[in-house]
Design a protein around this motif. Structure first.
Motif, mmCIF file in Angstrom:
data_model
loop_
_atom_site.group_PDB
_atom_site.id
_atom_site.type_symbol
_atom_site.label_atom_id
_atom_site.label_comp_id
_atom_site.label_asym_id
_atom_site.label_seq_id
_atom_site.Cartn_x
_atom_site.Cartn_y
_atom_site.Cartn_z
ATOM 1 N N ALA A 13 -21.496 -21.450 -3.731
ATOM 2 C CA ALA A 13 -21.003 -21.586 -2.358
ATOM 3 C C ALA A 13 -20.696 -20.228 -1.730
ATOM 4 O O ALA A 13 -20.768 -20.071 -0.510
ATOM 5 C CB ALA A 13 -19.752 -22.464 -2.340
ATOM 6 N N TYR A 14 -20.366 -19.242 -2.558
ATOM 7 C CA TYR A 14 -20.036 -17.910 -2.039
ATOM 8 C C TYR A 14 -21.259 -17.001 -1.920
ATOM 9 O O TYR A 14 -21.147 -15.887 -1.407
ATOM 10 C CB TYR A 14 -18.993 -17.241 -2.941
ATOM 11 N N LEU A 15 -22.399 -17.477 -2.392
ATOM 12 C CA LEU A 15 -23.611 -16.654 -2.361
ATOM 13 C C LEU A 15 -24.584 -17.079 -1.265
ATOM 14 O O LEU A 15 -25.752 -16.691 -1.288
ATOM 15 C CB LEU A 15 -24.315 -16.710 -3.726
ATOM 16 N N SER A 16 -24.108 -17.855 -0.306
ATOM 17 C CA SER A 16 -24.985 -18.329 0.773
ATOM 18 C C SER A 16 -25.623 -17.204 1.588
ATOM 19 O O SER A 16 -26.732 -17.388 2.109
ATOM 20 C CB SER A 16 -24.215 -19.278 1.697
ATOM 21 N N PRO A 17 -24.988 -16.009 1.738
ATOM 22 C CA PRO A 17 -25.663 -14.937 2.488
ATOM 23 C C PRO A 17 -26.935 -14.412 1.818
ATOM 24 O O PRO A 17 -27.752 -13.763 2.475
ATOM 25 C CB PRO A 17 -24.599 -13.832 2.572
ATOM 26 N N LEU A 18 -27.104 -14.666 0.524
ATOM 27 C CA LEU A 18 -28.289 -14.174 -0.181
ATOM 28 C C LEU A 18 -29.502 -15.058 0.106
ATOM 29 O O LEU A 18 -29.366 -16.241 0.418
ATOM 30 C CB LEU A 18 -28.043 -14.150 -1.691
ATOM 31 N N ALA A 19 -30.677 -14.466 -0.038
ATOM 32 C CA ALA A 19 -31.908 -15.253 0.029
ATOM 33 C C ALA A 19 -31.926 -16.223 -1.148
ATOM 34 O O ALA A 19 -31.305 -15.971 -2.187
ATOM 35 C CB ALA A 19 -33.120 -14.331 -0.018
ATOM 36 N N ALA A 20 -32.640 -17.331 -0.992
ATOM 37 C CA ALA A 20 -32.630 -18.390 -2.005
ATOM 38 C C ALA A 20 -33.015 -17.863 -3.384
ATOM 39 O O ALA A 20 -32.365 -18.190 -4.386
ATOM 40 C CB ALA A 20 -33.574 -19.512 -1.583
ATOM 41 N N LYS A 21 -34.052 -17.026 -3.454
ATOM 42 C CA LYS A 21 -34.508 -16.517 -4.753
ATOM 43 C C LYS A 21 -33.449 -15.623 -5.392
ATOM 44 O O LYS A 21 -33.171 -15.736 -6.595
ATOM 45 C CB LYS A 21 -35.811 -15.735 -4.594
ATOM 46 N N ASP A 22 -32.858 -14.732 -4.599
ATOM 47 C CA ASP A 22 -31.829 -13.835 -5.130
ATOM 48 C C ASP A 22 -30.601 -14.629 -5.580
ATOM 49 O O ASP A 22 -29.987 -14.312 -6.604
ATOM 50 C CB ASP A 22 -31.427 -12.807 -4.071
ATOM 51 N N ARG A 23 -30.256 -15.655 -4.811
ATOM 52 C CA ARG A 23 -29.109 -16.496 -5.181
ATOM 53 C C ARG A 23 -29.386 -17.234 -6.491
ATOM 54 O O ARG A 23 -28.533 -17.263 -7.389
ATOM 55 C CB ARG A 23 -28.815 -17.491 -4.057
ATOM 56 N N ASP A 24 -30.582 -17.800 -6.611
ATOM 57 C CA ASP A 24 -30.936 -18.528 -7.832
ATOM 58 C C ASP A 24 -30.963 -17.598 -9.043
ATOM 59 O O ASP A 24 -30.530 -17.981 -10.140
ATOM 60 C CB ASP A 24 -32.300 -19.208 -7.665
ATOM 61 N N ASP A 25 -31.470 -16.384 -8.852
ATOM 62 C CA ASP A 25 -31.513 -15.413 -9.955
ATOM 63 C C ASP A 25 -30.101 -15.067 -10.426
ATOM 64 O O ASP A 25 -29.837 -14.979 -11.636
ATOM 65 C CB ASP A 25 -32.235 -14.137 -9.513
ATOM 66 N N ALA A 26 -29.195 -14.859 -9.462
ATOM 67 C CA ALA A 26 -27.813 -14.517 -9.814
ATOM 68 C C ALA A 26 -27.131 -15.670 -10.541
ATOM 69 O O ALA A 26 -26.442 -15.465 -11.557
ATOM 70 C CB ALA A 26 -27.029 -14.150 -8.554
ATOM 71 N N LEU A 27 -27.331 -16.878 -10.045
ATOM 72 C CA LEU A 27 -26.710 -18.050 -10.676
ATOM 73 C C LEU A 27 -27.260 -18.274 -12.082
ATOM 74 O O LEU A 27 -26.509 -18.601 -13.010
ATOM 75 C CB LEU A 27 -26.943 -19.289 -9.808
ATOM 76 N N GLU A 28 -28.568 -18.083 -12.231
ATOM 77 C CA GLU A 28 -29.181 -18.250 -13.553
ATOM 78 C C GLU A 28 -28.647 -17.207 -14.533
ATOM 79 O O GLU A 28 -28.359 -17.515 -15.696
ATOM 80 C CB GLU A 28 -30.701 -18.126 -13.433
ATOM 81 N N PHE A 29 -28.502 -15.962 -14.043
ATOM 82 C CA PHE A 29 -27.998 -14.890 -14.903
ATOM 83 C C PHE A 29 -26.598 -15.212 -15.409
ATOM 84 O O PHE A 29 -26.320 -15.105 -16.615
ATOM 85 C CB PHE A 29 -27.981 -13.566 -14.136
ATOM 86 N N TYR A 30 -25.701 -15.615 -14.504
ATOM 87 C CA TYR A 30 -24.321 -15.869 -14.916
ATOM 88 C C TYR A 30 -24.180 -17.177 -15.687
ATOM 89 O O TYR A 30 -23.285 -17.307 -16.532
ATOM 90 C CB TYR A 30 -23.387 -15.828 -13.706
ATOM 91 N N ASP A 31 -25.061 -18.118 -15.431
ATOM 92 C CA ASP A 31 -25.063 -19.351 -16.219
ATOM 93 C C ASP A 31 -25.398 -19.029 -17.675
ATOM 94 O O ASP A 31 -24.732 -19.511 -18.611
ATOM 95 C CB ASP A 31 -26.081 -20.330 -15.632
ATOM 96 N N GLU A 32 -26.424 -18.193 -17.865
ATOM 97 C CA GLU A 32 -26.806 -17.785 -19.218
ATOM 98 C C GLU A 32 -25.733 -16.897 -19.850
ATOM 99 O O GLU A 32 -25.457 -16.996 -21.053
ATOM 100 C CB GLU A 32 -28.144 -17.049 -19.179
ATOM 101 N N TYR A 33 -25.126 -16.037 -19.037
ATOM 102 C CA TYR A 33 -24.076 -15.143 -19.542
ATOM 103 C C TYR A 33 -22.895 -15.950 -20.077
ATOM 104 O O TYR A 33 -22.375 -15.676 -21.170
ATOM 105 C CB TYR A 33 -23.610 -14.217 -18.425
ATOM 106 N N ILE A 34 -22.484 -16.954 -19.310
ATOM 107 C CA ILE A 34 -21.355 -17.798 -19.716
ATOM 108 C C ILE A 34 -21.684 -18.551 -21.004
ATOM 109 O O ILE A 34 -20.851 -18.649 -21.916
ATOM 110 C CB ILE A 34 -20.992 -18.777 -18.580
ATOM 111 N N ALA A 35 -22.923 -19.066 -21.087
ATOM 112 C CA ALA A 35 -23.332 -19.807 -22.279
ATOM 113 C C ALA A 35 -23.395 -18.889 -23.503
ATOM 114 O O ALA A 35 -22.901 -19.238 -24.587
ATOM 115 C CB ALA A 35 -24.688 -20.464 -22.035
ATOM 116 N N ASP A 36 -23.995 -17.705 -23.336
ATOM 117 C CA ASP A 36 -24.134 -16.769 -24.461
ATOM 118 C C ASP A 36 -22.781 -16.256 -24.945
ATOM 119 O O ASP A 36 -22.597 -15.987 -26.140
ATOM 120 C CB ASP A 36 -25.014 -15.581 -24.055
ATOM 121 N N ALA A 37 -21.834 -16.108 -24.006
ATOM 122 C CA ALA A 37 -20.509 -15.602 -24.373
ATOM 123 C C ALA A 37 -19.608 -16.699 -24.935
ATOM 124 O O ALA A 37 -18.494 -16.414 -25.393
ATOM 125 C CB ALA A 37 -19.843 -14.959 -23.158
#
Length: 203
Positions: A13-37
């Motif tokens: 919800a806080y990443l709406s200013p980003l383009a869809a691809k950049d937003r999805d990349d960021a969400l995917e990165f932190y989703d994986e980061y949270i899972a790996d940690a």
């Protein structure tokens, strides 16, 4: 819905200013980061990454800096890009969990520098506008005086044409100067932001 999934949804919800691809990349990165940690609870995630709001503003600041750095390789970036850096860095610092004294000091410096730069830019625009207005008035006076007082009319026409030439020279120079000022503000904001991030990581 698990707590990590809820966190990622809130972050989106806080990443709406980003383009869809950049937003999805960021969400995917932190989703994986949270899972790996192995961060399975909201408390554990926020202790590591901050609240979704804080992380979202950090991502937006980082992204705006990345875009600005890329554009600045060929000279000053656009004023819009530079002011976007200033804005998102300011927001990221406001919401960042830094010490109160440091936060107030950094905010005061950023706001002061930003206000001074904005005042300078407004002054430049006002000067250009004044030249244009005086040129129009001089040309009008010259045309109206040509019949009754030819020499005075020619004098005012000369002033008007000279000011038009000055206006045409000043417009591109002012545009470049405004971009340069905005880039300087962006660079200063990036410097403060990087210092704060380095301080946080050192803790």
């Amino acid at each position: 819905m698990t707590e990590p999934q809820k966190y990622i949804n809130d972050l989106a919800a806080y990443l709406s200013p980003l383009a869809a691809k950049d937003r999805d990349d960021a969400l995917e990165f932190y989703d994986e980061y949270i899972a790996d940690a192995g961060l399975n609870t909201r408390k554990a995630i926020e202790e590591k990454l901050g609240t979704p709001r804080q992380l979202g503003h950090k991502i937006l600041a980082d992204y705006s800096i990345k875009v600005n750095d890329k554009a600045a390789k060929k000279g000053p970036a656009s004023a819009k890009s530079s002011w976007r850096v200033f804005w998102w860095v300011l927001v990221a610092i406001i919401t960042s969990p830094i010490t109160l004294g440091l936060g107030i000091a950094v905010l005061a410096v950023l706001i002061g520098i930003g206000a001074a730069a904005l005042g300078l830019i407004i002054g430049i625009i006002a000067m250009i506008g004044s030249i244009a207005v005086i040129a129009v008035v001089a040309l009008y006076a010259g045309v109206t005086l040509l019949i009754v007082e030819p020499f005075s009319g020619l004098f005012y026409l000369g002033i008007g044409l000279t000011l038009i030439g000055l206006f045409l020279i000043c417009v591109p120079l002012s545009y470049w100067l405004i971009r340069l000022i905005a880039q300087g503000i962006a660079n200063f904001a990036k410097f403060l932001y990087n210092r704060i991030q380095a301080r946080r990581e050192a803790k």
